[in-house]
Design a protein around this motif. Structure first.
Motif, PDB file in Angstrom:
ATOM      1  N   GLN A 111      27.945  47.554  40.778  1.00 24.82           N
ATOM      2  CA  GLN A 111      28.749  47.568  41.768  1.00 24.82           C
ATOM      3  C   GLN A 111      28.207  46.147  42.863  1.00 24.82           C
ATOM      4  OE1 GLN A 111      28.346  50.487  44.829  1.00 24.82           O
ATOM      5  NE2 GLN A 111      30.208  50.175  45.353  1.00 24.82           N
ATOM      6  N   HIS A 141      31.121  36.543  42.176  1.00 26.45           N
ATOM      7  CA  HIS A 141      31.760  35.877  43.288  1.00 26.45           C
ATOM      8  C   HIS A 141      33.077  36.240  43.254  1.00 26.45           C
ATOM      9  CE1 HIS A 141      33.154  32.325  45.395  1.00 26.45           C
ATOM     10  NE2 HIS A 141      31.941  31.934  45.681  1.00 26.45           N
ATOM     11  N   ARG A 142      33.927  36.330  42.116  1.00 28.27           N
ATOM     12  CA  ARG A 142      35.123  36.568  42.006  1.00 28.27           C
ATOM     13  C   ARG A 142      35.460  37.929  42.627  1.00 28.27           C
ATOM     14  NH1 ARG A 142      35.629  32.951  37.205  1.00 28.27           N
ATOM     15  NH2 ARG A 142      36.267  30.678  38.338  1.00 28.27           N
ATOM     16  N   PRO A 143      34.720  39.087  42.374  1.00 27.49           N
ATOM     17  CA  PRO A 143      34.991  40.317  42.628  1.00 27.49           C
ATOM     18  C   PRO A 143      34.851  40.610  44.013  1.00 27.49           C
ATOM     19  CG  PRO A 143      33.881  40.579  40.467  1.00 27.49           C
ATOM     20  CD  PRO A 143      33.925  38.924  40.938  1.00 27.49           C
ATOM     21  N   TYR A 144      33.912  39.902  44.532  1.00 22.71           N
ATOM     22  CA  TYR A 144      33.703  40.030  46.152  1.00 22.71           C
ATOM     23  C   TYR A 144      34.655  39.393  46.802  1.00 22.71           C
ATOM     24  CZ  TYR A 144      31.768  38.789  50.696  1.00 22.71           C
ATOM     25  OH  TYR A 144      31.634  38.965  52.071  1.00 22.71           O
ATOM     26  N   HIS A 145      35.075  38.388  46.368  1.00 19.31           N
ATOM     27  CA  HIS A 145      36.305  37.627  47.443  1.00 19.31           C
ATOM     28  C   HIS A 145      37.680  38.225  46.940  1.00 19.31           C
ATOM     29  CE1 HIS A 145      34.309  34.515  49.486  1.00 19.31           C
ATOM     30  NE2 HIS A 145      33.606  34.435  48.594  1.00 19.31           N
ATOM     31  N   ALA A 146      37.785  38.882  45.750  1.00 19.90           N
ATOM     32  CA  ALA A 146      39.014  39.811  45.261  1.00 19.90           C
ATOM     33  C   ALA A 146      39.060  40.895  46.439  1.00 19.90           C
ATOM     34  CB  ALA A 146      39.037  40.016  43.914  1.00 19.90           C
ATOM     35  N   ALA A 147      37.792  41.558  46.776  1.00 16.46           N
ATOM     36  CA  ALA A 147      37.723  42.740  47.779  1.00 16.46           C
ATOM     37  C   ALA A 147      37.981  42.188  49.071  1.00 16.46           C
ATOM     38  CB  ALA A 147      36.541  43.506  47.514  1.00 16.46           C
ATOM     39  N   GLU A 193      32.059  34.935  37.730  1.00 17.98           N
ATOM     40  CA  GLU A 193      33.081  36.044  37.284  1.00 17.98           C
ATOM     41  C   GLU A 193      32.502  37.370  37.377  1.00 17.98           C
ATOM     42  OE1 GLU A 193      36.436  36.807  35.762  1.00 17.98           O
ATOM     43  OE2 GLU A 193      35.966  34.772  35.738  1.00 17.98           O
ATOM     44  N   ALA A 194      31.371  37.663  37.473  1.00 16.90           N
ATOM     45  CA  ALA A 194      30.650  39.004  37.472  1.00 16.90           C
ATOM     46  C   ALA A 194      30.684  39.357  38.956  1.00 16.90           C
ATOM     47  CB  ALA A 194      29.299  39.219  36.721  1.00 16.90           C
TER      48      ALA A 194
END
Length: 264
Positions: free
Chosen positions: A2, A118-124, A115-116
Motif C-alpha cells: 500500500q 509515484h504514479r499510484p500516489y498521484h492517481a489517488a 510505476e510502483a
C-alpha cells in the motif's frame, strides 16, 4: 504494498502528505547506507500536526519514504529549480549532500518506483481533486511539507517558519494567497511568500485556478514544531500547539473562501 492512504472528507480542502512516509521496501533498505537508514529528510510528524484541525478535510498520505522515490518531483526528471541545488526523483544524498546509498540506484530503479509508487500516489490524489471539485465546483489542494531550518547546501541562513509557495501567484486565486499571507503576518511566526520554496511539482501540476483547482504549498521549518531537528525528531508539544492554532486559522479560511471562488 500500500503506497497511499486516502481519507475522503466532505469539505473543499484536500491535504496532501507526500513526504511523511517511513516505509522502505526491503530491496531498497538493503542498498541504503547507515545515513540513508536514518531517513533524515522525512517530513516528521506533519500528518499528526494537521490532524483534526477543521472538519471535512480530505487527506492523501504517502506511506513510502522519499528515499524510495520523491513524490513531489516531476516524473520526467526536470528540475523544479534550474540552476539551484536540489535533489532528484530518487535522492542520491541527504539535503546536507551526504551520500545515502551503499549501492546507488540507476535508471531502472527510477522507472520501477515511478510505476510502483509515484504514479499510484498521484492517481489517488488526482481522483480526490476531481471528486472534491465535482462536489463543490472548486478544490483547494494544500500540500503539506516540512524541512530543517538550516541546510547550507540548499539555502543560506535560517529558513522562516512558514514558507508559502504558489509558484509566484500562478497556482491559486489571489484571494487565497492574500488570505494565507495575512494570517502568517499576524501569527507570530516568521514567514515568506515564494521564497526558496515556491511550490514543488504537486503544487505546480495541479494548481490551475482557471479550472477551479487551487494549490498552495506550505513548507514548515521544523524548528516550529520539533524539539530538535536531529534524531529522534520528536514533536515538541508546546511548539506544536502554538503552530496548530495558526494552521487551523489558515485551513478554516481556505475552506470558507472556496465556495466564493466557485461562484465568482
Amino acid at each position: 504494498m500500500q503506497v497511499v492512504q486516502v481519507h475522503e472528507g466532505d469539505g473543499p480542502v484536500i491535504l496532501a502528505f507526500p513526504h511523511v512516509g517511513t516505509e522502505v521496501p526491503s530491496e531498497v533498505w538493503a542498498r541504503l547506507n547507515d545515513e540513508g537508514r536514518v531517513l533524515r529528510d522525512t517530513d516528521w510528524h506533519i500528518h499528526e500536526l494537521y490532524a483534526g484541525l477543521i472538519p471535512g478535510l480530505t487527506t492523501v498520505t504517502a506511506t513510502q519514504s522519499r528515499y524510495v522515490i520523491d513524490l513531489n518531483r516531476d516524473p520526467s526528471g526536470v528540475s523544479l529549480y534550474p540552476g539551484q541545488t536540489t535533489t532528484g526523483l530518487i535522492p542520491e544524498t541527504t539535503f546536507d549532500n551526504v551520500p545515502i546509498w551503499s549501492q546507488p540506484p540507476g535508471a531502472a530503479d527510477v522507472a520501477h518506483w515511478l510505476e510502483a509508487v509515484h504514479r499510484p500516489y498521484h492517481a489517488a490524489l488526482a481522483a480526490e481533486v476531481a471528486r472534491v471539485r465535482a462536489r463543490h465546483g472548486v478544490a483547494v489542494l494544500y500540500d503539506c511539507h516540512s524541512i530543517r531550518s538550516e541546510i547550507p547546501w540548499l539555502f543560506p541562513g535560517t529558513l522562516p517558519e512558514l514558507n508559502i509557495g504558489t509558484n509566484n501567484g500562478t497556482t491559486c486565486a489571489p484571494a487565497l494567497e492574500q488570505a494565507v499571507t495575512q494570517i502568517a503576518a499576524t501569527s507570530g511566526h516568521s514567514w515568506v511568500l515564494n521564497g526558496r520554496f515556491k511550490g514543488g511539482w504537486t503544487t505546480r501540476h495541479y494548481g490551475r485556478p482557471e479550472t477551479g483547482v487551487h494549490a498552495i504549498q506550505m513548507e514548515l521549518s521544523q524548528i516550529s514544531h520539533l524539539g530538535a531537528e536531529e534524531p529522534p525528531f520528536a514533536l515538541d508539544p508546546a511548539r506544536a500547539t502554538h503552530l496548530r492554532k495558526t494552521l487551523t486559522e489558515i485551513l478554516a479560511t481556505l475552506a470558507d473562501l472556496a465556495p466564493r471562488l466557485a461562484h465568482s
